[in-house]
Design a protein around this motif. Structure first.
Motif, mmCIF file in Angstrom:
data_model
loop_
_atom_site.group_PDB
_atom_site.id
_atom_site.type_symbol
_atom_site.label_atom_id
_atom_site.label_comp_id
_atom_site.label_asym_id
_atom_site.label_seq_id
_atom_site.Cartn_x
_atom_site.Cartn_y
_atom_site.Cartn_z
ATOM 1 N N GLU A 69 0.834 -1.203 0.000
ATOM 2 C CA GLU A 69 0.000 0.000 0.000
ATOM 3 C C GLU A 69 0.869 1.252 0.000
ATOM 4 O OE1 GLU A 69 -3.196 0.318 -0.354
ATOM 5 O OE2 GLU A 69 -3.575 -1.829 -0.436
ATOM 6 N N ALA A 70 1.985 1.215 0.720
ATOM 7 C CA ALA A 70 2.872 2.377 0.772
ATOM 8 C C ALA A 70 3.478 2.672 -0.586
ATOM 9 C CB ALA A 70 3.984 2.144 1.796
ATOM 10 N N VAL A 71 3.725 1.621 -1.369
ATOM 11 C CA VAL A 71 4.373 1.795 -2.670
ATOM 12 C C VAL A 71 3.351 2.052 -3.762
ATOM 13 C CG1 VAL A 71 5.732 0.603 -4.431
ATOM 14 C CG2 VAL A 71 6.383 0.436 -2.038
ATOM 15 N N GLY A 72 2.243 1.292 -3.736
ATOM 16 C CA GLY A 72 1.160 1.557 -4.670
ATOM 17 C C GLY A 72 1.169 0.752 -5.948
ATOM 18 N N THR A 73 2.204 -0.050 -6.215
ATOM 19 C CA THR A 73 2.263 -0.804 -7.471
ATOM 20 C C THR A 73 1.374 -2.038 -7.424
ATOM 21 O OG1 THR A 73 4.546 -0.080 -7.761
ATOM 22 C CG2 THR A 73 3.814 -1.909 -9.117
#
Length: 596
Positions: A279-283
């Motif tokens: 979730e922190a990265v979003g990929t």
């Protein structure tokens, strides 16, 4: 709709109804991914003990039987896991259709790879990506990031160049790489910080090295143990995933990362830690079926024991000194005295164990101990580990107590690397701005914070809470924890329903500052509606603008109360707010039954 009846005959004898339904959710999610209904990189998040791996096997089997022309890869962290999953898949699909391989395995790698379903370790996958690019479905069990990580020094690069010169293997190309990277070593004036590496002048040289097949060379590594890392680093440079990490003392470390999985678009990752890093990265995105059909277990029988902090000075590596080591030992002895349970899973940073605790646990001062290990001390059975140990899932499920001491140290460069590897974003000067000039900020800080919490959750999840009954109650257990307040607050949020008790007597309990505690106390007493920051400020005497950074860091504790802090903006009507988001919902267990 979930077809529960489709899987009834596969239900394991040890599974409760809750675990069976959770496994069905995973199986259906993986099947949907395989047939193209869930495009792009995906993840499935379920806590330990729910049945993710079992469901993954069911999903792979269903997809393979209905699509015999498709190729599947299942990656797992441990050799033991490869053998276990291979046996299960082979029993369902037949010897001719399932292959497996890892370092040290018997049989022909090329023959195993020809089979439509292939099981391997993360490490094997990261070093054989080209051979696995034809897979239509890739299932990755547990966290995979870091499997292709490389850290090398200028000395390693020089040795590689000299080895290539002596062997007559791409000597000019190796020399070009060395000269480019050596330029960073000469920039000693830069001090602490990160710099991107621009490979545009040597792209052709890098390509030749990255593609070279060293398996055809007799004794390919010579006296250079890290030539394989050098080759991986060259490949990462081509992809924009490499950077130089400078220290103020002039030392330079060259860092790169590789995702370590084939065919990312066809990949689904199983995670036990809430998908916080993703979730922190979003990929990677969560498969909606899981998000809407799965209800997390309750942790009403879990007690989080917040331990007082001895506030030992210095870094972990300095604690082995004659002055500090006795204090570390005394604290660990005190902690174990507080544990009433007679079987304990115990984890500390590896450098703390090696430097301070080998003698205390009976191995002798300075002894080299292979963890995990078991000792018996003061009437207790203690399963010793450290924060980076990878352990099979159910080995410690009978431990009614887990002790987790001190945060898992994560170097800045590791968070920078992890973000760029998972996001796919090139390493540039602009992207590194939030990693230079002080503490990590932005996405790098989010990745670091998520990694800290995930590590605690993984270690706590080794114990009895992984035993989940039919009413979705996790097993009874106490977790004795010493971490930063921010990490502890996020842990409370993730372990919904758990109770927290303080255990002091050696140092002090680390809590938010007095000003922030006033704010949290006021919010607890005034739940149910949005609150203006000016109102909270007036009633608590705390100037919100001066503690907003602390409030942002305590996002988990705010959510436990039912609030989210929203920073103010310029202009009338845009002041900071505490937004009411409601108490954590305890969804009815029948949610999964209704979907079924």
């Amino acid at each position: 709709m979930l077809d529960i009846k489709l899987y009834e005959q596969q239900k394991e004898t040890y599974q409760t109804d809750y675990q069976f339904r959770a496994s069905v959710v995973v199986a259906e999610a993986i099947y949907r991914k395989g047939i193209g209904l869930e495009p792009g990189p995906r993840y499935i998040s379920m806590p330990v003990g729910c049945g993710k791996t079992t469901g993954a096997i069911w999903g792979i089997v269903r997809f393979a039987k209905k699509n015999p022309d498709k190729k599947i890869c299942f990656l797992t962290p441990y050799v033991k896991g490869v053998e276990e999953q291979f046996d299960k898949l082979e029993a369902e699909l037949g010897e001719a259709n399932v292959g497996r391989f890892y370092s040290g395995a018997s049989g022909s790698k090329s023959e195993q790879l020809k089979k439509p379903v292939f099981v391997c370790t993360h490490q094997f996958g990261s070093y054989n990506l080209a051979k696995l690019q034809d897979r239509d479905l890739v299932v990755v069990d547990e966290a995979f990031y870091g499997s292709g990580d490389v850290q090398i020094t200028s000395g390693d690069i020089y040795k590689a160049s000299e080895w290539a010169r002596r062997q007559g293997i791409r000597a000019d190309e190796f020399r070009s790489v060395f000269e480019l990277l050596d330029g960073f070593v000469q920039q000693q004036h830069i001090g602490d910080g990160f710099l991107p590496i621009d490979p545009s002048d040597i792209v052709y040289d890098l390509s030749l090295i990255a593609k070279y097949d060293f398996s055809e060379v007799v004794n390919p590594f010579g006296d250079v143990e890290r030539i394989g890392d050098f080759q991986s680093f060259c490949a990462a440079m081509l992809e924009g995933r490499a950077f130089a990490a400078h220290k103020a003392n002039g030392r330079v470390t060259f860092v790169s990362g590789a995702l370590g999985i084939p065919s990312m678009e066809n990949t689904v990752v199983l995670t036990a830690t809430g998908g916080m890093t993703y979730e922190a990265v979003g990929t990677f995105t969560e498969i909606p079926l899981v998000k809407h059909s799965f209800v997390a277990p309750r942790y009403d029988q879990l007690t989080l024991v917040r331990l007082s902090d001895p506030e030992i000075k210095g870094s972990y590596k300095t604690w082995k000194s004659a002055k500090i080591k006795p204090e570390v030992v005394s604290y660990v002895e005190w902690v174990l005295e507080q544990v009433a349970e007679d079987e304990i899973y115990f984890s500390v940073p590896k450098s703390v164990f090696d430097g301070c605790l080998t003698d205390f646990f009976g191995f002798g001062a300075g002894a080299k101990v292979d963890l995990p290990a078991i000792v018996h001390k003061d009437g207790k059975t203690i399963h010793l580990s450290h924060h980076h140990v990878g352990i099979g899932s159910n080995s410690y499920k009978d431990c009614k107590a887990v002790v987790y001491l001190w945060d898992n140290h994560i170097p800045k460069l590791a968070s920078v690397r992890k973000y760029h590897v998972l996001s796919g974003e090139d390493v540039t000067e602009a992207s590194l701005e939030q990693a230079n000039n002080g503490d990590l900020r932005g996405p790098f800080a989010k990745v670091r914070d998520a990694s800290l919490v995930e590590n605690v959750m993984q270690q706590i999840g080794r114990g009895a809470i992984r035993q989940i009954d039919g009413s979705r109650q996790a097993g009874q257990m106490k977790a004795y924890v010493l971490v930063e307040p921010k990490t502890f607050g996020e842990l409370q949020l993730q372990m919904k329903g758990s109770q927290t008790v303080d255990c002091d007597g050696f140092g002090r309990i680390r809590r938010p500052s007095g000003r922030v505690r006033k704010v949290l106390g006021y919010l607890k007493d005034n739940t149910g509606a949005d609150l203006r920051a000016s109102e909270v400020q007036k009633c608590t005497g705390t100037i919100i603008n001066r503690v907003k950074k602390e409030l942002e860091d305590l996002e988990g504790q705010l959510q436990n109360i039912g609030y989210r802090f929203q920073k103010g903006r310029r202009g009338r009507g845009n002041e900071a707010m505490f937004i009411w988001i409601g108490e954590s919902e305890d969804d009815n267990y029948t949610k999964m039954e209704k979907v079924a």
